[in-house]
Scaffold this motif. Structure first.
Motif, PDB file in Angstrom:
ATOM      1  N   LEU A   1       0.830  -1.203   0.000  1.00  0.00           N
ATOM      2  CA  LEU A   1       0.000   0.000   0.000  1.00  0.00           C
ATOM      3  C   LEU A   1       0.867   1.257   0.000  1.00  0.00           C
ATOM      4  O   LEU A   1       0.593   2.209  -0.731  1.00  0.00           O
ATOM      5  CB  LEU A   1      -0.935  -0.001   1.205  1.00  0.00           C
ATOM      6  CG  LEU A   1      -1.930   1.138   1.290  1.00  0.00           C
ATOM      7  CD1 LEU A   1      -2.839   1.149   0.068  1.00  0.00           C
ATOM      8  CD2 LEU A   1      -2.747   1.034   2.551  1.00  0.00           C
TER       9      LEU A   1
ATOM     10  N   LYS B   1       0.936   4.131  -2.911  1.00  0.00           N
ATOM     11  CA  LYS B   1       0.725   5.550  -2.624  1.00  0.00           C
ATOM     12  C   LYS B   1       1.882   6.390  -3.140  1.00  0.00           C
ATOM     13  O   LYS B   1       1.679   7.483  -3.680  1.00  0.00           O
ATOM     14  CB  LYS B   1       0.560   5.771  -1.120  1.00  0.00           C
ATOM     15  CG  LYS B   1      -0.777   5.347  -0.585  1.00  0.00           C
ATOM     16  CD  LYS B   1      -0.852   5.637   0.899  1.00  0.00           C
ATOM     17  CE  LYS B   1      -2.152   5.251   1.516  1.00  0.00           C
ATOM     18  NZ  LYS B   1      -2.191   5.559   2.953  1.00  0.00           N
TER      19      LYS B   1
ATOM     20  N   TRP C   1      -9.386   1.064  -2.322  1.00  0.00           N
ATOM     21  CA  TRP C   1      -7.996   0.988  -2.794  1.00  0.00           C
ATOM     22  C   TRP C   1      -7.904   0.266  -4.132  1.00  0.00           C
ATOM     23  O   TRP C   1      -7.122   0.666  -5.008  1.00  0.00           O
ATOM     24  CB  TRP C   1      -7.110   0.305  -1.750  1.00  0.00           C
ATOM     25  CG  TRP C   1      -6.983   1.123  -0.521  1.00  0.00           C
ATOM     26  CD1 TRP C   1      -7.443   0.809   0.728  1.00  0.00           C
ATOM     27  CD2 TRP C   1      -6.380   2.415  -0.398  1.00  0.00           C
ATOM     28  NE1 TRP C   1      -7.162   1.821   1.599  1.00  0.00           N
ATOM     29  CE2 TRP C   1      -6.513   2.819   0.942  1.00  0.00           C
ATOM     30  CE3 TRP C   1      -5.752   3.270  -1.285  1.00  0.00           C
ATOM     31  CZ2 TRP C   1      -6.026   4.036   1.408  1.00  0.00           C
ATOM     32  CZ3 TRP C   1      -5.272   4.483  -0.825  1.00  0.00           C
ATOM     33  CH2 TRP C   1      -5.416   4.846   0.495  1.00  0.00           C
TER      34      TRP C   1
END
Length: 94
Positions: free
Chosen positions: A52, A56, A84
């Protein structure tokens, strides 16, 4: 969706309990070098959090597109993992 949230909460609780027990355990100084040679791969939660974080960082390079994708997510009312995955698909589109 509720089942996913419960499983995530249980995994986070288990990880925090494991971390807390590892901090309170005392080991003799002689066994410390042996522990460094038997390195285990990070847990599934850490890999997911690392993935993750990588996503990002990749998305931060294209902020206008990320802003548009987040607006779409908000308009659709997506939450949790669905959010997500949708952002990932949106960012991968050209």
């Amino acid at each position: 969706m509720l089942r996913t949230r419960i499983c995530l909460a249980v995994m986070m609780l288990a990880a925090s309990l494991h971390t807390a027990s590892a901090q309170t355990a005392t080991t003799p100084a002689a066994s410390a070098p042996a522990a460094t040679t038997d390195a285990k791969p990070p847990g599934k939660i850490k890999l997911t959090m690392q993935k993750l974080k990588d996503m990002k960082a990749k998305w931060a390079a294209n902020k206008p597109k990320l802003k548009a994708c987040r607006a779409e997510v908000k308009a659709k009312g997506l939450i949790g993992d669905d959010r997500w995955f949708y952002i990932q698909d949106c960012m991968d589109k050209s």
